[in-house]
Design a protein around this motif. Sequence first.
Motif, short mmCIF file in Angstrom:
data_model
loop_
_atom_site.label_atom_id
_atom_site.label_comp_id
_atom_site.label_asym_id
_atom_site.label_seq_id
_atom_site.Cartn_x
_atom_site.Cartn_y
_atom_site.Cartn_z
N GLU A 128 57.76 18.05 70.21
CA GLU A 128 58.70 19.16 70.33
C GLU A 128 59.88 18.79 71.24
O GLU A 128 61.04 19.05 70.90
CB GLU A 128 57.98 20.38 70.89
CG GLU A 128 58.86 21.61 71.01
CD GLU A 128 58.10 22.77 71.63
OE1 GLU A 128 58.64 23.36 72.59
OE2 GLU A 128 56.99 23.08 71.17
N GLN A 131 62.11 16.27 69.32
CA GLN A 131 62.87 16.88 68.23
C GLN A 131 63.95 17.84 68.71
O GLN A 131 65.01 17.92 68.11
CB GLN A 131 61.92 17.61 67.27
CG GLN A 131 61.05 16.69 66.46
CD GLN A 131 61.85 15.80 65.55
OE1 GLN A 131 62.79 16.21 64.88
NE2 GLN A 131 61.48 14.53 65.52
N ASN A 132 63.69 18.56 69.79
CA ASN A 132 64.61 19.62 70.21
C ASN A 132 65.45 19.32 71.44
O ASN A 132 66.38 20.05 71.73
CB ASN A 132 63.82 20.91 70.44
CG ASN A 132 63.17 21.38 69.15
OD1 ASN A 132 63.78 21.38 68.11
ND2 ASN A 132 61.91 21.75 69.24
N ARG A 142 70.03 17.73 62.31
CA ARG A 142 69.55 19.11 62.29
C ARG A 142 70.55 20.09 61.69
O ARG A 142 70.16 21.06 61.05
CB ARG A 142 69.16 19.56 63.69
CG ARG A 142 68.38 20.84 63.72
CD ARG A 142 67.91 21.25 65.11
NE ARG A 142 67.10 20.21 65.75
CZ ARG A 142 67.47 19.49 66.79
NH1 ARG A 142 68.66 19.67 67.34
NH2 ARG A 142 66.68 18.58 67.30
#
Length: 159
Positions: A128, A131-132, A142
Amino acid sequence: MISYEKEEGGHMGQIALRWVGEDSKMFIGRDSYGHTVVAGSWPREGGEQWQEWKALKPSDLLVISLCSCSAYDVVEILKKQRQRLSGLDITADAKQAPEPPYHFTDIHLHYVITGQDIAARKVEKAIELSQNKYCSVAATIRGVAKITYSFEVKGESAG
C-alpha cells in the motif's frame, strides 16, 4: 557523457535512445547510470504486416518499470520492519485499450512474498505504501490506468 540537472528539488538524469537502423524498429536505450536495454521488433522478410518481437515491447517496459519500482519499495520496507524476506515475485496482468494509442486501462499486480514468519499485515502495508506514496511509476500511471493488487505469503521451513 551523462549529465544531471536539478529541477524543482530533484535530480533528473539524462536518458538516451538510439535506433539500430536498417529495416528494424529496434532501439537501444540507456538510463542515467549507463545501463542499457533493447526494445523493439524486426519485420519478417517478405512480410510487411508481420513483426517479430526480438526485444522488449516498449509498453511492456512500462509495466516492468511499475513492478520494479514497487518491488524495490516493498523489499526496503519489509527489511526495515525486520521481516525475514527471502523472495519476491510479481506478475502483472495489464489490459490495454483496443484502439490507438492502446493506453493501459487496468493493471493488476500479484505479489508472492517468500520468507520465514512473514506478517501478512506488514506485507499489505508495504504494498500500500509503495503504490500510494513511494513508487513514482505508479504515481505516473495512476492517472491513466486503474492499478490493483493482490498478494500471498509463502513460508519457509527454518531447516
